[in-house]
Design an enzyme around this catalytic site. Structure first.
Site, PDB file in Angstrom:
ATOM      1  N   CYS A  96      -7.501 -34.289 -28.057  1.00  0.00           N
ATOM      2  CA  CYS A  96      -8.717 -33.620 -26.852  1.00  0.00           C
ATOM      3  C   CYS A  96      -8.581 -34.094 -25.443  1.00  0.00           C
ATOM      4  CB  CYS A  96     -10.049 -34.069 -27.406  1.00  0.00           C
ATOM      5  SG  CYS A  96     -10.327 -33.678 -29.245  1.00  0.00           S
ATOM      6  N   HIS A 150     -13.114 -34.004 -21.715  1.00  0.00           N
ATOM      7  CA  HIS A 150     -13.346 -35.095 -22.817  1.00  0.00           C
ATOM      8  C   HIS A 150     -14.173 -36.189 -22.306  1.00  0.00           C
ATOM      9  CE1 HIS A 150     -12.541 -36.574 -26.863  1.00  0.00           C
ATOM     10  NE2 HIS A 150     -12.561 -37.957 -26.120  1.00  0.00           N
TER      11      HIS A 150
END
Length: 583
Positions: A96, A150
Site C-alpha cells: 500500500c 497510506h
C-alpha cells in the site's frame, strides 16, 4: 444513514464560491514528451477512486480461465462511451504505502527511497510536489476521502496527516469506524472455531446494524463523498473545478462486509484456487509467506487444526474457497459504493464534465502458487485494474469514443501525468537520474512516467510507446521469514527487480543495502553483481503457453539461456533505457 459534510468543508465551499480559495496558476514546466491539451471552459472536474488490494478479476478485465467477480457498477462505467480499460497496468511495488507514494509523487521506489511504511518522503527523500498539490496550485479545490495516502505514522509525527495542507484544500476525511477495523466481531468459521464466540478473522461477513455506530468505514466514506460532490456541484458555475479522491479500504483484510453480499457468491459456485501448489522452480526468495493473513484468528485455528507448517504449508481447499468467497463479496460491496458515486455525478449533472479514474493500489493473490496476499513481484500481485473515463465535455468534436480496451503496458506512475494532461494542467518534466545512493538534488516537481492523454484523445494506440512495466519488492533474506512481507529499510538485504513485457515477465533478485541517515534521509543501493535468483515466465493470452499465474519458471531452461542474457541487459539498463516514454 446521512453523514453530511463537516463544518470546515462547508466553510471552505463558501470561500471557494467567493473566489478566496484555489486561485493561482502552476509554474511547473511541461513534460517534454507530452503534448499539452487545453480543454474548453469550464475545466473538467476529477473523481479519482482507489481500491485497496483489488485484483483485476472484475468487470471488463477477466482473462480466459480466471474468475470474474460481480461488479455491476464497474461494468456500467466500462460500458460507457469515453471509457478505456487498460488490461496491462502494473504498480511499482505491490504494497500500500510505496505504491500510493509512487502514484501521488510520480516517482518510483528507488527514487522515492520508500520501500516500507516507516518514512515520509518529504523528510526521507525530498520536499516533492504531489499530483493533488499540482491540481491545487492550478486552481482546483482538492479533497481526500478515506484511504488515499497510506496513513503513515511519519506523516502524523511531521504534522502533515494525509500530506495536508500541501495536497488538499481541507483536512482529509477519515471514517470514524476505522478505529474498529481490528475488533473481534467476526462470526466463527464453521468447523473451525467455537460457534458462541466472535473473532478477529480474515473471513468476516457482518450484520452492519450490530456494529459500533451501525456502519462500516467504506459506507461512511461513500456517504461523505456523495454529500461532498453534491455540495461542490451546487456552487456557482464559475467556481473552481474539483479534484476529489476517494480511497476505499476494501477488499483489504479483514474481509469485513455486509453479510448479504455473500448471496452474490454462493459457496457452491466458488472454485478452489487454480494452480494452488507451490511451484517447484519458484525461488524461495520470491515466495510471499502471507504472514498478515496467517496472524488472523481463523487462519491460526485452521493451521493448528490441520498441523500446517510455516511458511509453505497449504490451507485446506474448503477454507481456501471460503476466503475467496469473502474476497469476492468484499469486492461486490465496494463496487456498490462506487456505484453511489456514479449516481451522484449523474444526478447533479457533473458527469458531463468529470474525468473518472479508477484503479487498485496493487493486486492480491487468492491461493495461486500457495500465496494469499500481495507482497511479491508476480503478475497477480503487481497487475491492477485501471479505468479512465473521458467525459462528454472533452469528447465533443471527436468520433472514436466507443468503450475501448487497451493492451498498452501502463504503470501507476503514468496516471498522474495523464490526469494533469487531460485537465490542461502543465505536467512536470522528466526527473533526472538519481545520482548516488540518496535523492539529494532531485527537483521538487518532476515525473518518472508519461501521459496517456495523447493516445486517449487521438484514439491512436501508436501514440504510446512504452515497452515494459517495472516493479520491485524487498526481502530481508533468501528464505521466507515472518518479516519477509514487510521488511523495514534497515532489514532489507535483497531486492527483486521485475520487468513485464507484453509476452513475458523477467525478474532478478539481487543484493541490496538500505539505511536511514542521521538527517532522516534514506540511502539505498542495489548490487547487481550479487544475484540471488532469476525468474522467467511467458505470457501470451492467445497461446497454450500463457503462464497466467507464473508457475513455470523457465530461467534455468537451457532453451531460454540466450533470452535470459538479453533480458538481463535490458533489466539492468533500467526503465529509462528500455521503456520508452510517449512521444
Amino acid at each position: 444513514m446521512y453523514w453530511g459534510v463537516h463544518v470546515a468543508v462547508l466553510l471552505l465551499h463558501q470561500r471557494v464560491a467567493a473566489g478566496g480559495v484555489g486561485g493561482g496558476t502552476s509554474t511547473v514546466a511541461q513534460h517534454p514528451h507530452t503534448r499539452h491539451t487545453t480543454p474548453t471552459a469550464p475545466r473538467p472536474n476529477l473523481l479519482v477512486v482507489i481500491f485497496d488490494d483489488l485484483r483485476p478479476s472484475v468487470a471488463g478485465f477477466t482473462r480466459p480461465g480466471t474468475t470474474s467477480i460481480t461488479t455491476p457498477s464497474l461494468a456500467k462505467l466500462v460500458a460507457q462511451d469515453g471509457t478505456t480499460v487498460f488490461d496491462n497496468a502494473f504498480v511499482q511495488q505491490a504494497v500500500c504505502g510505496p505504491s500510493r507514494t509512487s502514484f501521488l509523487t510520480g516517482r518510483r521506489p528507488d527514487s522515492s527511497k520508500l520501500y516500507d511504511f516507516g518514512s515520509y518522503w518529504r523528510e526521507a527523500a525530498g520536499n516533492w510536489s504531489t499530483f493533488p498539490q499540482l491540481f491545487k496550485g492550478a486552481g482546483y479545490v482538492t479533497y481526500s476521502v478515506g484511504k488515499v495516502f497510506h496513513p503513515l505514522s511519519a506523516m502524523k509525527k511531521a504534522g502533515h496527516v494525509d500530506d495536508f495542507p500541501y495536497s488538499w484544500s481541507a483536512a482529509g476525511y477519515h471514517p470514524s469506524t476505522v478505529k474498529n477495523k481490528m475488533d473481534p466481531v467476526c462470526a466463527a468459521v464453521p468447523g473451525v472455531q467455537t460457534s458462541n464466540q466472535t473473532y478477529m478473522n480474515v473471513i468476516c461477513p457482518v450484520d452492519v446494524a450490530s456494529l459500533p455506530e451501525g456502519t462500516l468505514p467504506d459506507l461512511q466514506s461513500t456517504d461523505y463523498a456523495v454529500s461532498l460532490i453534491a455540495n461542490l456541484t451546487a456552487r456557482p458555475k464559475n467556481s473552481a473545478p474539483f479534484f476529489v479522491a476517494v480511497g476505499y479500504h476494501k477488499p483489504h483484510i479483514p474481509l469485513k462486509f455486509p453479510k448479504e453480499y455473500l448471496d452474490l457468491h454462493p459457496l457452491d459456485g466458488v472454485e478452489a484456487p487454480p494452480e494452488a501448489a507451490l511451484p517447484d522452480l519458484l525461488p524461495h526468495v520470491a515466495y510471499d509467506p502471507w504472514t498478515d493473513v496467517q496472524e488472523r484468528d481463523d487462519v491460526k485455528a485452521v493451521r493448528a487444526l490441520h498441523n500446517i507448517s510455516f511458511p509453505f504449508g497449504a490451507l485446506p481447499t474448503l477454507f481456501a474457497r471460503r476466503i475467496r468467497q469473502s474476497y469476492f463479496a468484499s469486492v461486490s460491496y465496494v463496487d456498490a459504493q462506487f456505484g453511489r458515486l456514479l449516481d451522484v455525478l449523474d444526478q447533479t449533472g457533473a458527469a458531463d464534465n468529470t474525468i473518472i479514474a479508477l484503479w487498485g493500489d496493487h493486486g492480491w493473490q487468492l491461493g495461486e502458487r500457495n500465496e494469499w496476499a500481495k507482497y511479491s513481484t508476480c503478475d497477480t500481485a503487481a497487475r491492477i485494474p485501471l479505468v479512465i473515463h473521458i467525459p462528454p465535455s472533452l469528447r465533443r468534436g471527436r468520433s472514436h469514443w466507443s468503450p475501448t480496451r487497451s493492451s498498452a503496458l501502463v504503470e501507476i506512475v503514468d496516471i498522474g501525468p495523464t490526469l494533469l494532461n487531460l485537465a490542461g494542467v502543465p505536467v512536470p518534466p522528466l526527473c533526472p537520474p538519481v545520482i548516488g545512493n540518496t535523492t539529494v538534488g532531485q527537483p521538487d516537481a518532476c515525473v518518472e512516467g508519461g501521459s496517456l492523454a495523447p493516445m486517449l484523445l487521438s484514439g491512436d494506440p501508436t501514440a504510446w510507446t512504452k515497452t515494459a512495466a517495472w516493479s520491485q519488492y524487498p526481502r530481508p533474506s533468501d528464505e521466507p521469514t515472518v518479516s519477509s512481507d514487510l521488511p523495514s529499510c534497515v532489514n532489507i538485504t535483497i531486492m527483486g527487480y521485475s520487468m513485464r513485457l507484453a509476452t513475458l515477465r523477467f525478474t532478478e533478485w539481487v543484493g541490496f543495502r538500505c539505511a536511514v541517515t542521521a538527517s532522516k534521509l534514506i540511502a539505498s543501493q542495489a548490487d547487481w553483481s550479487d544475484v540471488h535468483a532469476t525468474e522467467l515466465y511467458l505470457h501470451n493470452s492467445t497461446a497454450s503457453d500463457d503462464d497466467v499465474y507464473e508457475t513455470r519458471n523457465l530461467a534455468g531452461d537451457p532453451h531460454y539461456s540466450a533470452l535470459v542474457q538479453r533480458l538481463r541487459v535490458k533489466l539492468r539498463a533500467g526503465w529509462r533505457g528500455a521503456s520508452a516514454l510517449p512521444s
